[in-house]
Scaffold this active site. Sequence first.
Site, PDB file in Angstrom:
ATOM      1  N   ASP A 120     -40.760 -78.096 -32.635  1.00  0.00           N
ATOM      2  CA  ASP A 120     -40.853 -78.738 -31.320  1.00  0.00           C
ATOM      3  C   ASP A 120     -42.287 -78.508 -30.818  1.00  0.00           C
ATOM      4  O   ASP A 120     -43.003 -77.650 -31.347  1.00  0.00           O
ATOM      5  CB  ASP A 120     -39.815 -78.060 -30.411  1.00  0.00           C
ATOM      6  CG  ASP A 120     -39.984 -78.402 -28.953  1.00  0.00           C
ATOM      7  OD1 ASP A 120     -40.027 -79.593 -28.639  1.00  0.00           O
ATOM      8  OD2 ASP A 120     -40.072 -77.464 -28.126  1.00  0.00           O
ATOM      9  N   ASP A 122     -43.797 -78.756 -26.935  1.00  0.00           N
ATOM     10  CA  ASP A 122     -43.985 -78.023 -25.667  1.00  0.00           C
ATOM     11  C   ASP A 122     -43.122 -76.767 -25.615  1.00  0.00           C
ATOM     12  O   ASP A 122     -41.913 -76.826 -25.832  1.00  0.00           O
ATOM     13  CB  ASP A 122     -43.631 -78.931 -24.477  1.00  0.00           C
ATOM     14  CG  ASP A 122     -44.651 -80.028 -24.293  1.00  0.00           C
ATOM     15  OD1 ASP A 122     -45.714 -79.755 -23.731  1.00  0.00           O
ATOM     16  OD2 ASP A 122     -44.393 -81.168 -24.752  1.00  0.00           O
ATOM     17  N   ASP A 315     -37.589 -74.733 -28.072  1.00  0.00           N
ATOM     18  CA  ASP A 315     -37.323 -73.909 -26.888  1.00  0.00           C
ATOM     19  C   ASP A 315     -36.397 -74.572 -25.877  1.00  0.00           C
ATOM     20  O   ASP A 315     -36.042 -73.969 -24.878  1.00  0.00           O
ATOM     21  CB  ASP A 315     -38.644 -73.605 -26.153  1.00  0.00           C
ATOM     22  CG  ASP A 315     -39.195 -74.847 -25.478  1.00  0.00           C
ATOM     23  OD1 ASP A 315     -39.183 -75.916 -26.116  1.00  0.00           O
ATOM     24  OD2 ASP A 315     -39.602 -74.758 -24.300  1.00  0.00           O
TER      25      ASP A 315
HETATM   26  O1  LIG Z   1     -39.520 -81.819 -26.934  1.00  0.00           O
HETATM   27  P1  LIG Z   1     -40.713 -81.215 -26.285  1.00  0.00           P
HETATM   28  O2  LIG Z   1     -41.966 -81.359 -27.102  1.00  0.00           O
HETATM   29  O3  LIG Z   1     -40.486 -79.798 -25.870  1.00  0.00           O
HETATM   30  O4  LIG Z   1     -40.909 -82.108 -24.965  1.00  0.00           O
HETATM   31  C1  LIG Z   1     -40.085 -81.915 -23.824  1.00  0.00           C
HETATM   32  C2  LIG Z   1     -40.897 -82.258 -22.597  1.00  0.00           C
HETATM   33  O5  LIG Z   1     -42.133 -81.557 -22.775  1.00  0.00           O
HETATM   34  C3  LIG Z   1     -43.126 -81.777 -21.791  1.00  0.00           C
HETATM   35  O6  LIG Z   1     -42.731 -81.176 -20.565  1.00  0.00           O
HETATM   36  C4  LIG Z   1     -42.618 -79.753 -20.643  1.00  0.00           C
HETATM   37  O7  LIG Z   1     -43.936 -79.198 -20.871  1.00  0.00           O
HETATM   38  C5  LIG Z   1     -44.883 -79.438 -19.789  1.00  0.00           C
HETATM   39  C6  LIG Z   1     -46.224 -78.860 -20.233  1.00  0.00           C
HETATM   40  O8  LIG Z   1     -46.140 -77.502 -20.544  1.00  0.00           O
HETATM   41  C7  LIG Z   1     -44.359 -78.827 -18.506  1.00  0.00           C
HETATM   42  O9  LIG Z   1     -45.255 -79.076 -17.436  1.00  0.00           O
HETATM   43  C8  LIG Z   1     -42.967 -79.404 -18.181  1.00  0.00           C
HETATM   44  O10 LIG Z   1     -42.423 -78.774 -17.055  1.00  0.00           O
HETATM   45  C9  LIG Z   1     -42.026 -79.205 -19.374  1.00  0.00           C
HETATM   46  O11 LIG Z   1     -40.781 -79.841 -19.155  1.00  0.00           O
HETATM   47  C10 LIG Z   1     -43.390 -83.253 -21.637  1.00  0.00           C
HETATM   48  O12 LIG Z   1     -44.356 -83.452 -20.624  1.00  0.00           O
HETATM   49  C11 LIG Z   1     -42.119 -84.018 -21.363  1.00  0.00           C
HETATM   50  O13 LIG Z   1     -42.375 -85.390 -21.299  1.00  0.00           O
HETATM   51  C12 LIG Z   1     -41.148 -83.753 -22.501  1.00  0.00           C
HETATM   52  O14 LIG Z   1     -39.929 -84.434 -22.235  1.00  0.00           O
END
Ligand SMILES: O=P(O)(O)OC[C@H]1O[C@H](O[C@H]2O[C@H](CO)[C@@H](O)[C@H](O)[C@H]2O)[C@H](O)[C@@H](O)[C@@H]1O
Length: 378
Positions: A120, A122, A315
């Site tokens: 994954d 983020d 995560d």
């Molecule tokens: O599947 P992932 O790669 O984990 O994506 C899930 C979401 O990730 C991002 O948002 C998350 O990370 C951001 C940066 O650290 C944070 O600001 C946010 O609160 C988290 O939810 C991404 O911007 C989303 O579009 C994804 O859905």
Amino acid sequence: MTKQNVAVSDAKPGFNLPASMAVSNPPVFVQKPPASPGGCITISRSKLLKNLEINEPQRINSWVDSMKASSPTHAKSSADLSSLTDDHYSSWMVQHPSALEMFEQIVEASKGKNIVMFLDYDGTLSPIVDDPDRAFMSDKMRATVKKLARCFPTAIVSGRCRDKVYSFVKLAGLYYAGSHGMDIKGPAKGSKDKKNGPGQAGILFQPASEYLPMINEVYNELVEKTSSTPGAMVENNRFCVSVHFRRVDEKKWSELAQQVRSVLKEYPKLRLTQGRKVLEIRPTIKWDKGKALEFLLEALGFANCSDVFPVYIGDDRTDEDAFKMLRDRGQGFGILVSKFPKDTNASYSLQEPSEVMNFLQRLVDWKRLSSYKDRTPT
Ligand SMILES: O=P(O)(O)OC[C@H]1O[C@H](O[C@H]2O[C@H](CO)[C@@H](O)[C@H](O)[C@H]2O)[C@H](O)[C@@H](O)[C@@H]1O
């Protein structure tokens, strides 16, 4: 009066989050009517619709409750942390031990099998930050993932738009599954040409392509509708949309949930899931990170193979679909990145991206050493 027996939900079958974690269009419970002959329960459509109407505020409350629980930092404020007993944490760690501490057992279990890595983005490769546009991974992490991908087929599986996640990772030769697996691209199996940046040939799979116009429409509506909520940010992830509330005052979460609901209720073909301080709107198709994992294993030639050992590290709640897929297949395992005990289908845990990097580096070292041993005559 019991409120069970009949659960009406617009969540589509096939959505695999464990019941305890499901947040997709939370079920609306209606009063049990008299059982019809044969034990079946019948409920008239008008009564059903009336109940759904009545329960709209309940739905919003349920969304807000889920938003509150959606971030470990919220759920585990310092006060909560002090009440989190050592016993609770220790028993969770017994069930989900550190993948670093269990490293030897893990590689032993993989012996004679082909490891395939799923990562994954983020919160796994990059730390969670306030601004989603600045969620950069470190150069050290990038170098480690690059080495990893030379040792094992490696896929990045993200909720983000594929191009965006590629612009963060910047590594060719990997598989990229963006939009929660609804946009998969990578080198063709056995391809010598490992370049797979935007515009390169190879595998391309987009099971939700017909939803593109609808997603763009919803994105524009959400941008407009949420513009009055300070801190709200809408991100177009191509086949899905994220509404971020990390920078929204908690007092405004209910207002934001209502804004999102007012848009979403006009689109029965879209559903809501949640991540870390983000509401995610996506097509109702039976596709998720678990299905993407399965698709990629097939694309790599490992369909119906017993000698494959997939490892998925993530995560977020959406990663649970992949963890569950591995459990159901009885192959490989999932590793949850979390500092706090959580309901999960993962087998192991790591605390944060720096631990993920150490784990990946150990896999690289182990692979290099075992390849060297295999080549050295005894
Ligand atoms: O599947 P992932 O790669 O984990 O994506 C899930 C979401 O990730 C991002 O948002 C998350 O990370 C951001 C940066 O650290 C944070 O600001 C946010 O609160 C988290 O939810 C991404 O911007 C989303 O579009 C994804 O859905």
